[in-house]
Design an enzyme around this catalytic site. Structure first.
Site, PDB file in Angstrom:
ATOM      1  CE  LYS A  68       8.901   5.742  13.890  1.00  9.25           C
ATOM      2  NZ  LYS A  68       8.017   4.839  13.115  1.00  9.25           N
ATOM      3  CB  SER A 127       9.808   1.242  16.721  1.00 11.01           C
ATOM      4  OG  SER A 127      10.192   2.222  17.645  1.00 11.01           O
ATOM      5  CB  THR A 182      15.260   4.926   3.951  1.00 11.45           C
ATOM      6  OG1 THR A 182      15.369   5.739   5.136  1.00 11.45           O
ATOM      7  CG2 THR A 182      15.513   3.460   4.311  1.00 11.45           C
ATOM      8  CG  ASP A 221      -3.490   9.362   4.041  1.00 10.69           C
ATOM      9  OD1 ASP A 221      -3.040   9.095   5.182  1.00 10.69           O
ATOM     10  OD2 ASP A 221      -3.567  10.523   3.613  1.00 10.69           O
ATOM     11  CG  ASN A 237       7.539   0.779   6.398  1.00 11.37           C
ATOM     12  OD1 ASN A 237       8.604   0.825   7.001  1.00 11.37           O
ATOM     13  ND2 ASN A 237       7.357   1.365   5.213  1.00 11.37           N
ATOM     14  CE1 TYR A 295      10.556   8.978  12.974  1.00 11.22           C
ATOM     15  CE2 TYR A 295      12.507   8.715  14.340  1.00 11.22           C
ATOM     16  CZ  TYR A 295      11.644   8.232  13.388  1.00 11.22           C
ATOM     17  OH  TYR A 295      11.860   6.981  12.846  1.00 11.22           O
ATOM     18  CB  THR A 342      -0.921   0.047   1.236  1.00 10.11           C
ATOM     19  OG1 THR A 342      -0.130   0.295   2.409  1.00 10.11           O
ATOM     20  CG2 THR A 342      -1.695  -1.254   1.404  1.00 10.11           C
TER      21      THR A 342
END
Length: 281
Positions: free
Chosen positions: A151, A133, A182, A55, A82, A147, A32
């Site tokens: 997490k 996480s 990434t 979403d 994710n 952030y 997705t």
């Protein structure tokens, strides 16, 4: 019989690498992303793979995605939460509206999808929830306060959930990566909108270094995907799956720091019950 996987946030990074690895191994998988055109090519010519628009902040899309996976495959064995992104800035510099949006994706989206999949997993009496996480859910650095908060929230929710669903045959694994190649600190990141000079030597330096290192990180998302699959297929799946030498190193530092505070302040910590009044005289 191979497990049916549902993965969010598969347009880039860990999600994309995991999708490719699962498809290459012949797993039935639903991938997705918010924009279907970004992932449609991944499932071409693969009968056991389907791409869906999702979403995670939109409840109707969450419900529809779960229904579509069940219609296609009849079950959901593994959910990988994710979808998420980073926000950079000192706590005082951070924009509250942007931070609330961050929580909507990183925490509430994960929570909503989990709650929508759990009835199916309970009925099956089996399943595995993988929540991505971060080492930033176990320890903290300047410039990433909000952030980290998302997490740390994922960590607490997941650890409680793991205890609730274990008797039902459902496993929970927290994936806690360090620095991987990434888009997290590149184009996917959201930066502060104001700069306060007092934080240039702390949050400012960390933010600049993180951006400069984007695309140069040692961590391979492709190898991380293999590690996640191995953990899910293991008979002894971990609750905590740290990924990367830097993640392991930083968690050891964090554990030592907590141990030091426990030992240095044990006398104070253990004298706050009724009957301990004489200790404070």
């Amino acid at each position: 019989m191979k497990k049916v996987w549902l993965i969010t946030g598969t347009s880039t990074g860990f999600g994309c690498a995991l999708a490719k690895e699962l498809i290459s191994q012949g797993y039935p998988v639903a991938i997705t992303a918010r924009h279907l055109d970004q992932i449609a090519g991944l499932v071409e010519d693969h009968d056991q793979a389907v791409a869906l628009t999702l979403d995670v902040t939109k409840k109707d899309q969450v419900r529809n995605a779960v229904d579509q996976v069940l219609d296609q495959f009849g079950r959901i064995d593994v959910l990988v939460n994710n979808a998420g992104y980073g926000y950079f800035g000192a706590v005082e510099e951070s924009d509250e509206e942007a931070v609330r949006k961050l929580f909507e994706t990183n925490f509430w989206g994960l929570s909503d999808l989990t709650r929508n999949v759990l009835p199916t997993m309970r009925k099956q009496r089996r399943g595995h929830i993988v929540n991505v996480s971060s080492i930033g859910g176990l320890t903290a650095f300047p410039a990433f306060g909000y952030y980290h908060a998302t997490k740390f929230a994922v960590e607490g929710l997941s650890q409680s959930l793991a205890k609730e669903v274990k008797p039902l045959g459902i496993h929970v694994t927290l994936v806690e990566p360090g620095a991987f190649r990434t888009d997290w600190s590149g184009r996917s990141a959201v930066d502060r909108t104001q700069v306060i000079s007092d934080y240039l030597e702390t949050a400012g330096k960390r933010l600049k270094a993180s951006h400069a290192n984007s695309g140069k990180q040692a961590g391979s998302p492709e190898l991380a995907a293999k590690a996640i699959i191995k953990a899910v297929e293991s008979e002894n799946s971990p609750i905590h799956l740290l990924l990367g030498k830097d993640a392991v190193k930083n968690e050891r530092i964090q554990l030592e720091s907590v141990k030091e505070d426990l030992e240095n302040w044990e006398d104070v910590s253990t004298h706050v019950d009724y009957g301990n009044e004489d200790f404070w005289k």
